[in-house]
Scaffold this motif. Structure first.
Motif, PDB file in Angstrom:
ATOM      1  N   GLN A 246       7.035   4.703  -2.416  1.00  0.00           N
ATOM      2  CA  GLN A 246       7.403   3.047  -2.407  1.00  0.00           C
ATOM      3  C   GLN A 246       8.906   3.038  -2.108  1.00  0.00           C
ATOM      4  OE1 GLN A 246       5.134   0.782  -2.885  1.00  0.00           O
ATOM      5  NE2 GLN A 246       6.650  -0.663  -2.514  1.00  0.00           N
ATOM      6  N   SER A 247       9.047   2.235  -1.169  1.00  0.00           N
ATOM      7  CA  SER A 247      10.698   1.845  -0.653  1.00  0.00           C
ATOM      8  C   SER A 247      11.592   3.064  -0.736  1.00  0.00           C
ATOM      9  CB  SER A 247      11.270   0.844  -1.984  1.00  0.00           C
ATOM     10  OG  SER A 247      10.494  -0.289  -1.864  1.00  0.00           O
ATOM     11  N   GLY A 248      11.034   4.134  -0.068  1.00  0.00           N
ATOM     12  CA  GLY A 248      12.100   5.370   0.086  1.00  0.00           C
ATOM     13  C   GLY A 248      11.979   6.282  -1.297  1.00  0.00           C
ATOM     14  N   PHE A 249      11.089   5.857  -2.308  1.00  0.00           N
ATOM     15  CA  PHE A 249      11.562   6.814  -3.508  1.00  0.00           C
ATOM     16  C   PHE A 249       9.942   7.265  -3.681  1.00  0.00           C
ATOM     17  CE2 PHE A 249      15.045   4.312  -3.937  1.00  0.00           C
ATOM     18  CZ  PHE A 249      15.950   5.126  -4.495  1.00  0.00           C
ATOM     19  N   ALA A 250       9.998   8.621  -3.821  1.00  0.00           N
ATOM     20  CA  ALA A 250       8.422   9.344  -4.326  1.00  0.00           C
ATOM     21  C   ALA A 250       8.380   8.705  -5.711  1.00  0.00           C
ATOM     22  CB  ALA A 250       8.563  10.864  -4.373  1.00  0.00           C
ATOM     23  N   MET A 251       7.202   8.317  -5.981  1.00  0.00           N
ATOM     24  CA  MET A 251       6.695   7.397  -7.320  1.00  0.00           C
ATOM     25  C   MET A 251       5.751   8.635  -7.999  1.00  0.00           C
ATOM     26  SD  MET A 251       8.757   5.018  -7.186  1.00  0.00           S
ATOM     27  CE  MET A 251       8.037   4.137  -8.615  1.00  0.00           C
ATOM     28  N   GLU A 252       4.883   9.313  -7.451  1.00  0.00           N
ATOM     29  CA  GLU A 252       4.075   9.920  -8.099  1.00  0.00           C
ATOM     30  C   GLU A 252       3.511  11.400  -7.189  1.00  0.00           C
ATOM     31  OE1 GLU A 252      -0.617   9.356 -10.041  1.00  0.00           O
ATOM     32  OE2 GLU A 252       0.563   7.577  -8.894  1.00  0.00           O
ATOM     33  N   LYS A 253       3.259  12.491  -7.729  1.00  0.00           N
ATOM     34  CA  LYS A 253       2.598  13.453  -7.071  1.00  0.00           C
ATOM     35  C   LYS A 253       1.337  13.346  -7.218  1.00  0.00           C
ATOM     36  CE  LYS A 253       2.429  18.609  -7.265  1.00  0.00           C
ATOM     37  NZ  LYS A 253       3.019  19.784  -8.161  1.00  0.00           N
ATOM     38  N   ILE A 254       0.337  13.408  -6.205  1.00  0.00           N
ATOM     39  CA  ILE A 254      -0.957  13.254  -6.552  1.00  0.00           C
ATOM     40  C   ILE A 254      -1.774  14.714  -5.803  1.00  0.00           C
ATOM     41  CG2 ILE A 254      -0.859  10.782  -6.228  1.00  0.00           C
ATOM     42  CD1 ILE A 254      -2.267  11.109  -3.518  1.00  0.00           C
TER      43      ILE A 254
ATOM     44  N   VAL B  67      13.388  12.284  -4.017  1.00  0.00           N
ATOM     45  CA  VAL B  67      12.395  12.347  -5.261  1.00  0.00           C
ATOM     46  C   VAL B  67      12.916  12.595  -6.678  1.00  0.00           C
ATOM     47  CG1 VAL B  67      10.807  13.960  -3.777  1.00  0.00           C
ATOM     48  CG2 VAL B  67      12.721  15.251  -4.637  1.00  0.00           C
ATOM     49  N   HIS B  68      14.191  11.950  -6.826  1.00  0.00           N
ATOM     50  CA  HIS B  68      14.530  11.987  -8.227  1.00  0.00           C
ATOM     51  C   HIS B  68      13.878  11.508  -9.041  1.00  0.00           C
ATOM     52  CE1 HIS B  68      18.447  11.563  -5.586  1.00  0.00           C
ATOM     53  NE2 HIS B  68      18.942  12.067  -6.556  1.00  0.00           N
ATOM     54  N   LEU B  69      12.719  10.552  -8.925  1.00  0.00           N
ATOM     55  CA  LEU B  69      11.926  10.178  -9.993  1.00  0.00           C
ATOM     56  C   LEU B  69      10.682  10.954 -10.386  1.00  0.00           C
ATOM     57  CD1 LEU B  69      11.891   6.539  -8.544  1.00  0.00           C
ATOM     58  CD2 LEU B  69      13.397   7.399 -10.489  1.00  0.00           C
ATOM     59  N   ILE B  70      10.619  12.093  -9.571  1.00  0.00           N
ATOM     60  CA  ILE B  70       9.336  12.843  -9.999  1.00  0.00           C
ATOM     61  C   ILE B  70       9.908  14.128 -10.779  1.00  0.00           C
ATOM     62  CG2 ILE B  70       7.755  14.717  -8.969  1.00  0.00           C
ATOM     63  CD1 ILE B  70       7.392  11.710  -8.007  1.00  0.00           C
TER      64      ILE B  70
ATOM     65  N   GLN C  65      17.849  16.346  -3.671  1.00  0.00           N
ATOM     66  CA  GLN C  65      16.554  15.868  -4.039  1.00  0.00           C
ATOM     67  C   GLN C  65      15.976  14.828  -3.203  1.00  0.00           C
ATOM     68  OE1 GLN C  65      17.783  14.189  -8.109  1.00  0.00           O
ATOM     69  NE2 GLN C  65      16.797  15.824  -9.101  1.00  0.00           N
ATOM     70  N   LEU C  66      15.783  15.250  -1.998  1.00  0.00           N
ATOM     71  CA  LEU C  66      15.108  14.885  -0.938  1.00  0.00           C
ATOM     72  C   LEU C  66      14.206  15.609  -0.452  1.00  0.00           C
ATOM     73  CD1 LEU C  66      18.322  13.521   1.276  1.00  0.00           C
ATOM     74  CD2 LEU C  66      17.106  12.172  -0.154  1.00  0.00           C
ATOM     75  N   ALA C  67      13.009  14.848   0.240  1.00  0.00           N
ATOM     76  CA  ALA C  67      11.761  15.411   0.870  1.00  0.00           C
ATOM     77  C   ALA C  67      11.589  14.688   2.196  1.00  0.00           C
ATOM     78  CB  ALA C  67      10.444  15.382  -0.103  1.00  0.00           C
ATOM     79  N   THR C  68      11.289  15.948   3.155  1.00  0.00           N
ATOM     80  CA  THR C  68      10.916  15.168   4.292  1.00  0.00           C
ATOM     81  C   THR C  68       9.336  15.050   4.078  1.00  0.00           C
ATOM     82  OG1 THR C  68      12.676  16.322   5.526  1.00  0.00           O
ATOM     83  CG2 THR C  68      10.794  15.480   6.643  1.00  0.00           C
ATOM     84  N   VAL C  69       8.487  13.976   4.483  1.00  0.00           N
ATOM     85  CA  VAL C  69       7.270  13.888   4.592  1.00  0.00           C
ATOM     86  C   VAL C  69       6.641  13.527   5.753  1.00  0.00           C
ATOM     87  CG1 VAL C  69       7.426  13.586   2.085  1.00  0.00           C
ATOM     88  CG2 VAL C  69       7.638  11.527   3.456  1.00  0.00           C
ATOM     89  N   ASP C  70       5.228  13.594   6.052  1.00  0.00           N
ATOM     90  CA  ASP C  70       4.538  13.216   7.155  1.00  0.00           C
ATOM     91  C   ASP C  70       3.669  12.214   6.488  1.00  0.00           C
ATOM     92  OD1 ASP C  70       1.799  13.119   8.589  1.00  0.00           O
ATOM     93  OD2 ASP C  70       2.973  14.386   9.945  1.00  0.00           O
ATOM     94  N   THR C  71       3.613  10.858   7.002  1.00  0.00           N
ATOM     95  CA  THR C  71       3.012   9.932   6.721  1.00  0.00           C
ATOM     96  C   THR C  71       1.914   9.179   8.037  1.00  0.00           C
ATOM     97  OG1 THR C  71       4.597   9.372   5.058  1.00  0.00           O
ATOM     98  CG2 THR C  71       2.876   7.417   5.666  1.00  0.00           C
ATOM     99  N   LEU C  72       1.086   9.791   8.099  1.00  0.00           N
ATOM    100  CA  LEU C  72       0.042   9.479   9.019  1.00  0.00           C
ATOM    101  C   LEU C  72       0.811   9.563  10.457  1.00  0.00           C
ATOM    102  CD1 LEU C  72      -1.329   5.929   7.976  1.00  0.00           C
ATOM    103  CD2 LEU C  72      -2.426   8.258   7.824  1.00  0.00           C
ATOM    104  N   GLY C  73       1.356  10.877  10.438  1.00  0.00           N
ATOM    105  CA  GLY C  73       1.960  11.382  11.897  1.00  0.00           C
ATOM    106  C   GLY C  73       3.387  10.923  11.821  1.00  0.00           C
TER     107      GLY C  73
ATOM    108  N   PHE D  32       0.756  -1.224  -0.031  1.00  0.00           N
ATOM    109  CA  PHE D  32      -0.001   0.040   0.032  1.00  0.00           C
ATOM    110  C   PHE D  32       1.028   1.134   0.067  1.00  0.00           C
ATOM    111  CE2 PHE D  32      -2.943  -3.149   2.007  1.00  0.00           C
ATOM    112  CZ  PHE D  32      -3.875  -3.036   1.177  1.00  0.00           C
ATOM    113  N   SER D  33       0.465   2.098  -0.695  1.00  0.00           N
ATOM    114  CA  SER D  33       1.325   3.597  -0.692  1.00  0.00           C
ATOM    115  C   SER D  33       0.457   4.542  -0.136  1.00  0.00           C
ATOM    116  CB  SER D  33       1.705   3.940  -2.224  1.00  0.00           C
ATOM    117  OG  SER D  33       2.275   4.967  -2.243  1.00  0.00           O
ATOM    118  N   ILE D  34       0.751   5.027   1.108  1.00  0.00           N
ATOM    119  CA  ILE D  34      -0.153   5.781   1.773  1.00  0.00           C
ATOM    120  C   ILE D  34       0.301   7.310   1.433  1.00  0.00           C
ATOM    121  CG2 ILE D  34      -0.600   6.607   3.979  1.00  0.00           C
ATOM    122  CD1 ILE D  34      -0.152   4.039   5.168  1.00  0.00           C
ATOM    123  N   PRO D  35      -0.562   8.195   0.855  1.00  0.00           N
ATOM    124  CA  PRO D  35      -0.208   9.511   0.534  1.00  0.00           C
ATOM    125  C   PRO D  35       0.537  10.410   1.699  1.00  0.00           C
ATOM    126  CG  PRO D  35      -2.574   9.160   0.060  1.00  0.00           C
ATOM    127  CD  PRO D  35      -2.083   7.778   0.712  1.00  0.00           C
TER     128      PRO D  35
END
Length: 80
Positions: free
Chosen positions: A48-56, A32-35, A17-25, A3-6
């Motif tokens: 997925q596995s430490g890589f941003a796959m898609e901006k939604i 973010v190399h792939l974006i 090319q790194l982002a800090t993100v909040d995933t359910l707290g 599952f990929s949680i937003p």
């Protein structure tokens, strides 16, 4: 199945090319190399596995997060 949680961007390091993100707290760092499109604090990503796959879109992210929260709530009540 994975599952990929937003996850919401809370900080960006464009040079690395790194982002800090909040995933359910929970805060974590992801690549973010792939974006290929511009990113900003407040944007939502699927990871997925430490890589941003898609901006939604925010509305899609919030809908998904509400469903995940509903699942967690049911599990905590022993209904799932």
């Amino acid at each position: 199945m994975c599952f990929s949680i937003p996850s919401k961007i809370t900080a960006l390091n464009a040079e690395a090319q790194l982002a800090t993100v909040d995933t359910l707290g929970r805060e974590r760092h992801v690549s973010v190399h792939l974006i290929g499109e511009p990113l900003a604090i407040g944007d939502y990503l699927l990871i997925q596995s430490g890589f941003a796959m898609e901006k939604i879109a925010e509305d899609r992210a919030l809908d998904s997060l509400a469903l995940y929260q509903e699942i967690v709530d049911k599990m905590e009540r022993g209904e799932a």
